[in-house]
Design a protein around this motif. Sequence first.
Motif, mmCIF file in Angstrom:
data_model
loop_
_atom_site.group_PDB
_atom_site.id
_atom_site.type_symbol
_atom_site.label_atom_id
_atom_site.label_comp_id
_atom_site.label_asym_id
_atom_site.label_seq_id
_atom_site.Cartn_x
_atom_site.Cartn_y
_atom_site.Cartn_z
ATOM 1 N N MET A 213 33.471 42.438 32.477
ATOM 2 C CA MET A 213 32.231 43.087 32.895
ATOM 3 C C MET A 213 32.479 44.019 34.077
ATOM 4 O O MET A 213 31.897 45.102 34.163
ATOM 5 N N ALA A 214 33.358 43.606 34.993
ATOM 6 C CA ALA A 214 33.686 44.465 36.136
ATOM 7 C C ALA A 214 34.370 45.741 35.658
ATOM 8 O O ALA A 214 34.126 46.830 36.181
ATOM 9 N N TYR B 272 44.874 35.370 32.315
ATOM 10 C CA TYR B 272 44.501 35.128 33.712
ATOM 11 C C TYR B 272 43.221 34.306 33.671
ATOM 12 O O TYR B 272 42.179 34.778 33.212
ATOM 13 N N ILE B 273 43.310 33.062 34.112
ATOM 14 C CA ILE B 273 42.184 32.145 33.999
ATOM 15 C C ILE B 273 41.693 31.741 35.385
ATOM 16 O O ILE B 273 42.445 31.149 36.163
ATOM 17 N N PRO B 274 40.444 32.031 35.720
ATOM 18 C CA PRO B 274 39.892 31.550 36.991
ATOM 19 C C PRO B 274 39.726 30.034 36.937
ATOM 20 O O PRO B 274 39.383 29.476 35.893
ATOM 21 N N PHE C 150 44.301 37.109 27.190
ATOM 22 C CA PHE C 150 43.005 36.589 27.629
ATOM 23 C C PHE C 150 42.621 37.166 28.985
ATOM 24 O O PHE C 150 43.408 37.148 29.930
ATOM 25 N N LEU C 151 41.380 37.669 29.058
ATOM 26 C CA LEU C 151 40.795 38.130 30.317
ATOM 27 C C LEU C 151 39.506 37.357 30.556
ATOM 28 O O LEU C 151 38.748 37.121 29.611
ATOM 29 N N HIS D 18 43.273 41.829 40.690
ATOM 30 C CA HIS D 18 44.248 40.740 40.596
ATOM 31 C C HIS D 18 44.574 40.438 39.133
ATOM 32 O O HIS D 18 45.729 40.170 38.782
ATOM 33 N N VAL D 19 43.552 40.480 38.291
ATOM 34 C CA VAL D 19 43.757 40.228 36.861
ATOM 35 C C VAL D 19 44.694 41.282 36.271
ATOM 36 O O VAL D 19 45.662 40.961 35.572
ATOM 37 N N LEU D 20 44.407 42.539 36.561
ATOM 38 C CA LEU D 20 45.223 43.628 36.020
ATOM 39 C C LEU D 20 46.657 43.570 36.537
ATOM 40 O O LEU D 20 47.602 43.875 35.808
#
Length: 253
Positions: free
Chosen positions: A169-170, A139-141, A162-163, A127-129
């Motif tokens: 880590m994933a 992309y901010i959780p 920003f990630l 989803h981030v990518l």
Amino acid sequence: MRTSQVESSDRQIFLVGDDVGAGERDSSNLRTEEPKGSLVIVDPRVLGRHCLAHGLRERQLPFEIVACGTINEWRQVKHQHAPISAILLCIGGLKPSEASVSAMITKLVAEYGRPVIVLADNDELLHVLKALELGAKAYIPTSVEIDVCIQAINLTLAGGVFLPASSVMAMRRAIETRADTYRPMSGMFTHRQEEVVSALRRGKANKIIAYELNLRESTVKVHIRNIMRKLKATNRTEVAYKINEMFPEEISH
């Protein structure tokens, strides 16, 4: 749609649309300098957007914080605010891959040319990518602290991306897994033969190969004969030469 400002002896409240209490802060803490721009929060959830707006205002950011339910609300009141600096698009439990969300991110990026920051309940790497692929700069959780959110905003305004740490880590685990399973010679040799070939191309003697692979030297010789037969090579030097010709990318791996 309207934006109004209500003043009392100790409070200043900004109303966007028909929402009451669209954002409030103590007038004693208001900045006196002109805001550098507007930080527009787009979130259809009334409570969610106003809580976020309140938290950001409490941090005394040099921006005017404007909370809207849709981007159309911003279009109707933008003449009353500083020019847009960044957009915080809150998608909740939705995914960037969903058609409506993808279209919204793409449209905001194209229309405003300012950083679009996606806030979502999910932090899965895919989803981030996807959000970044669509043009989002962050992309901010929603599970992070508000100070992390502010750091992400500042980073994007400075031209960065920003990630979330969990996604980084994933990504690292995915790369390491790919590296562990990277075996371009697997279609030609057995796993043990690959290890012997790797040693041969580095010029190691049979005794060293046997020691490093925990094999008998006679077993190493058998592997070398089988490798030479598969490559139609006459000696170990020719084995190394042919392997380097066939798998040049494996040299740097």
